[in-house]
Design a protein around this motif. Structure first.
Motif, PDB file in Angstrom:
ATOM      1  N   GLU A 127      -0.084   2.416 -21.445  1.00 50.49           N
ATOM      2  CA  GLU A 127      -1.432   2.342 -20.884  1.00 50.49           C
ATOM      3  C   GLU A 127      -1.451   1.917 -19.421  1.00 50.49           C
ATOM      4  OE1 GLU A 127      -3.765  -0.148 -23.381  1.00 50.49           O
ATOM      5  OE2 GLU A 127      -3.701   1.215 -25.102  1.00 50.49           O
ATOM      6  N   THR A 128      -0.363   1.343 -18.948  1.00 49.08           N
ATOM      7  CA  THR A 128      -0.342   0.853 -17.560  1.00 49.08           C
ATOM      8  C   THR A 128       0.933   1.288 -16.845  1.00 49.08           C
ATOM      9  OG1 THR A 128       0.602  -1.237 -18.322  1.00 49.08           O
ATOM     10  CG2 THR A 128      -1.814  -1.129 -18.042  1.00 49.08           C
ATOM     11  N   PRO A 129       1.102   2.584 -16.572  1.00 45.13           N
ATOM     12  CA  PRO A 129       2.268   3.007 -15.787  1.00 45.13           C
ATOM     13  C   PRO A 129       2.236   2.325 -14.421  1.00 45.13           C
ATOM     14  CG  PRO A 129       0.625   4.754 -15.893  1.00 45.13           C
ATOM     15  CD  PRO A 129       0.191   3.700 -16.861  1.00 45.13           C
ATOM     16  N   GLN A 130       3.395   1.932 -13.926  1.00 45.58           N
ATOM     17  CA  GLN A 130       3.451   1.144 -12.699  1.00 45.58           C
ATOM     18  C   GLN A 130       3.932   1.915 -11.487  1.00 45.58           C
ATOM     19  OE1 GLN A 130       2.251  -2.160 -12.421  1.00 45.58           O
ATOM     20  NE2 GLN A 130       1.423  -1.362 -14.357  1.00 45.58           N
ATOM     21  N   LYS A 131       4.886   2.807 -11.688  1.00 44.10           N
ATOM     22  CA  LYS A 131       5.444   3.518 -10.535  1.00 44.10           C
ATOM     23  C   LYS A 131       5.696   4.972 -10.915  1.00 44.10           C
ATOM     24  CE  LYS A 131       8.708   2.993  -6.750  1.00 44.10           C
ATOM     25  NZ  LYS A 131       9.852   2.220  -6.222  1.00 44.10           N
ATOM     26  N   ASN A 147      -3.620   3.301  -3.790  1.00 44.32           N
ATOM     27  CA  ASN A 147      -2.354   3.266  -4.523  1.00 44.32           C
ATOM     28  C   ASN A 147      -1.593   4.581  -4.470  1.00 44.32           C
ATOM     29  OD1 ASN A 147      -4.413   4.445  -6.095  1.00 44.32           O
ATOM     30  ND2 ASN A 147      -3.329   4.001  -8.007  1.00 44.32           N
ATOM     31  N   VAL A 148      -2.032   5.514  -3.630  1.00 43.00           N
ATOM     32  CA  VAL A 148      -1.386   6.833  -3.534  1.00 43.00           C
ATOM     33  C   VAL A 148      -0.793   7.005  -2.136  1.00 43.00           C
ATOM     34  CG1 VAL A 148      -1.712   9.333  -3.645  1.00 43.00           C
ATOM     35  CG2 VAL A 148      -2.937   7.844  -5.242  1.00 43.00           C
ATOM     36  N   GLU A 149       0.429   7.500  -2.079  1.00 43.81           N
ATOM     37  CA  GLU A 149       1.127   7.722  -0.812  1.00 43.81           C
ATOM     38  C   GLU A 149       1.840   9.070  -0.865  1.00 43.81           C
ATOM     39  OE1 GLU A 149       4.861   5.752   1.740  1.00 43.81           O
ATOM     40  OE2 GLU A 149       4.262   4.933  -0.206  1.00 43.81           O
ATOM     41  N   PHE A 150       1.894   9.753   0.274  1.00 44.23           N
ATOM     42  CA  PHE A 150       2.613  11.025   0.358  1.00 44.23           C
ATOM     43  C   PHE A 150       3.701  10.934   1.421  1.00 44.23           C
ATOM     44  CE2 PHE A 150      -1.629  12.490  -1.149  1.00 44.23           C
ATOM     45  CZ  PHE A 150      -1.217  12.984  -2.374  1.00 44.23           C
ATOM     46  N   VAL A 151       4.849  11.540   1.130  1.00 42.72           N
ATOM     47  CA  VAL A 151       5.938  11.603   2.093  1.00 42.72           C
ATOM     48  C   VAL A 151       6.471  13.026   2.161  1.00 42.72           C
ATOM     49  CG1 VAL A 151       6.618   9.193   1.762  1.00 42.72           C
ATOM     50  CG2 VAL A 151       7.700  10.989   0.394  1.00 42.72           C
ATOM     51  N   VAL A 152       7.087  13.351   3.271  1.00 45.72           N
ATOM     52  CA  VAL A 152       7.688  14.667   3.482  1.00 45.72           C
ATOM     53  C   VAL A 152       9.193  14.544   3.265  1.00 45.72           C
ATOM     54  CG1 VAL A 152       8.110  16.529   5.129  1.00 45.72           C
ATOM     55  CG2 VAL A 152       5.902  15.340   5.113  1.00 45.72           C
ATOM     56  N   ASP A 153       9.702  15.272   2.312  1.00 44.99           N
ATOM     57  CA  ASP A 153      11.137  15.276   2.063  1.00 44.99           C
ATOM     58  C   ASP A 153      11.489  16.402   1.105  1.00 44.99           C
ATOM     59  OD1 ASP A 153      13.767  14.562   2.326  1.00 44.99           O
ATOM     60  OD2 ASP A 153      13.478  12.480   1.748  1.00 44.99           O
ATOM     61  N   ALA A 207      -7.028   7.473 -11.906  1.00 45.85           N
ATOM     62  CA  ALA A 207      -7.072   7.141 -13.332  1.00 45.85           C
ATOM     63  C   ALA A 207      -6.309   5.854 -13.644  1.00 45.85           C
ATOM     64  CB  ALA A 207      -6.502   8.296 -14.158  1.00 45.85           C
ATOM     65  N   PHE A 208      -5.268   5.558 -12.829  1.00 42.75           N
ATOM     66  CA  PHE A 208      -4.453   4.359 -13.056  1.00 42.75           C
ATOM     67  C   PHE A 208      -4.368   3.557 -11.756  1.00 42.75           C
ATOM     68  CE2 PHE A 208      -2.986   7.499 -16.137  1.00 42.75           C
ATOM     69  CZ  PHE A 208      -3.003   6.766 -17.328  1.00 42.75           C
ATOM     70  N   PRO A 209      -5.408   2.811 -11.426  1.00 45.54           N
ATOM     71  CA  PRO A 209      -5.453   2.108 -10.138  1.00 45.54           C
ATOM     72  C   PRO A 209      -4.373   1.048  -9.969  1.00 45.54           C
ATOM     73  CG  PRO A 209      -7.299   1.472 -11.550  1.00 45.54           C
ATOM     74  CD  PRO A 209      -6.652   2.642 -12.194  1.00 45.54           C
ATOM     75  N   SER A 210      -3.759   0.592 -11.060  1.00 38.64           N
ATOM     76  CA  SER A 210      -2.694  -0.402 -10.928  1.00 38.64           C
ATOM     77  C   SER A 210      -1.330   0.233 -10.687  1.00 38.64           C
ATOM     78  CB  SER A 210      -2.627  -1.272 -12.195  1.00 38.64           C
ATOM     79  OG  SER A 210      -2.245  -0.490 -13.324  1.00 38.64           O
ATOM     80  N   ALA A 211      -1.249   1.550 -10.765  1.00 38.59           N
ATOM     81  CA  ALA A 211       0.021   2.245 -10.567  1.00 38.59           C
ATOM     82  C   ALA A 211       0.203   2.614  -9.101  1.00 38.59           C
ATOM     83  CB  ALA A 211       0.080   3.496 -11.428  1.00 38.59           C
TER      84      ALA A 211
END
Length: 331
Positions: free
Chosen positions: A95-99, A139-145, A117-121
């Protein structure tokens, strides 16, 4: 497409001196968050064949990243959600995915919705193109790779996700092993692979149809030019087992192409699917066919013939979608 036309595409772009003359959607500081701290040049784009492509690892991914592709990706995201009756995943997450990491995140729709949907992740989206929105959930981040490189981030993801990505990889097993090494014990990995060979259950799509021919040509281009495997979805369960994953499950959905189903839910999926496939045909007839040496007139003729079949309501075609999920062992 001939070289003259491709050069015209380069001339159409808007130069930006900060990025060596390439167009860019991101500030240069964004790239500092990348796995490998790559330079700001990864935030640039190049125009060819009348479409826009990423400049980082140019040619690695032969599908555009422009507004037309954004429309296709949006339709595809909505189509998958409709297919799953609003769900974003099938793996039995806690219920609480973290990463969480979203491989080949594209324009980031899935990652953003999962983050909401999962603000703690913490949700990390990785892509070759800097095309994701700048305004994001905290809580959301994007990277180029490139996910086929060695991963340099923390090795404690409890969920690894991807959609329509593995068909474009040269070494799927390498990425699966990277995921295994960078996951928590007991974590889950999930793939949704849509791109394959169209099918038909009632004979209305004959094997000599231009629509089938188009995908046959595209499959050969993917193999010969790019080293891709258009049928990778069928092989993923075995590759997951080979890497050490357990509790491997999969489902296959036959997504109708068009509004021919009588069932309302399937008809809605089919309308979205037709839009997705039509945009894919256009993208494939540009750079991939050109890279394979197929003349522009031949590519356009095959494209128009395939489109005619696509919009023929008497043709009851479908596209298979595979969802595969598995768990890293607890020990």
């Amino acid at each position: 497409m001939d070289n003259e036309a491709a050069d015209e595409g380069h001339a159409d772009q808007e130069p930006d001196e900060r990025n060596g003359g390439w167009t860019s959607d991101y500030a240069s500081s964004v790239s500092e968050a990348s796995f490998c701290s790559v330079s700001s040049s990864v935030n640039a784009h190049v125009w060819e064949y009348g479409r826009r492509y990423q400049i980082f690892r140019y040619g690695r991914y032969p599908i555009p990243n422009d507004d037309e592709e954004f429309k296709r990706e949006t339709f595809k995201h909505v189509m998958f959600k409709e297919m799953l009756h609003g769900k974003l995943y099938l793996a039995p997450l806690n219920e609480t995915p973290q990463k969480v990491i979203d491989l080949g995140t594209g324009f980031g729709e899935w990652a953003i919705e999962f983050g909401d949907a999962f603000p703690s992740a913490r949700v990390l989206g990785v892509d070759l193109s800097p095309i994701q929105p700048m305004w994001l959930p905290p809580n959301v981040e994007f990277v180029v790779d490139d996910i086929e490189d060695e991963w340099a981030q923390d090795s404690d993801f409890d969920y690894v996700h991807s959609r329509s990505v593995f068909v474009f990889l040269k070494d799927a097993q390498k990425v699966i092993l990277s995921a295994f090494r960078n996951m928590k014990p007991g974590g889950w990995i999930e793939f949704l692979e849509f791109f394959g060979q169209p099918g038909c259950a009632d004979g209305t799509l004959p094997t000599d149809s231009p629509f089938i021919k188009f995908f046959d040509v595209l499959r050969q281009v993917f193999i010969d030019v790019y080293g891709f495997d258009i049928n990778i979805a069928e092989k993923l369960p075995a590759k997951l087992e080979q890497a050490g994953f357990v509790n491997i499950q999969h489902k296959v959905y036959h997504l109708p192409i068009g509004d021919w189903p009588k069932d309302k839910h399937l008809r809605t999926v089919g309308v979205y699917c037709r839009e997705v496939v039509e945009e894919l045909l256009s993208a494939a007839a540009a750079k991939p066919f050109s890279d394979a040496g197929i003349e522009k007139t031949e590519a356009n003729e095959l494209l128009q013939e395939a489109r005619a079949v696509l919009f023929n309501k008497r043709v009851h075609a479908y596209m298979p979608a595979y969802i595969i999920w598995a768990q890293r062992p607890e020990r």
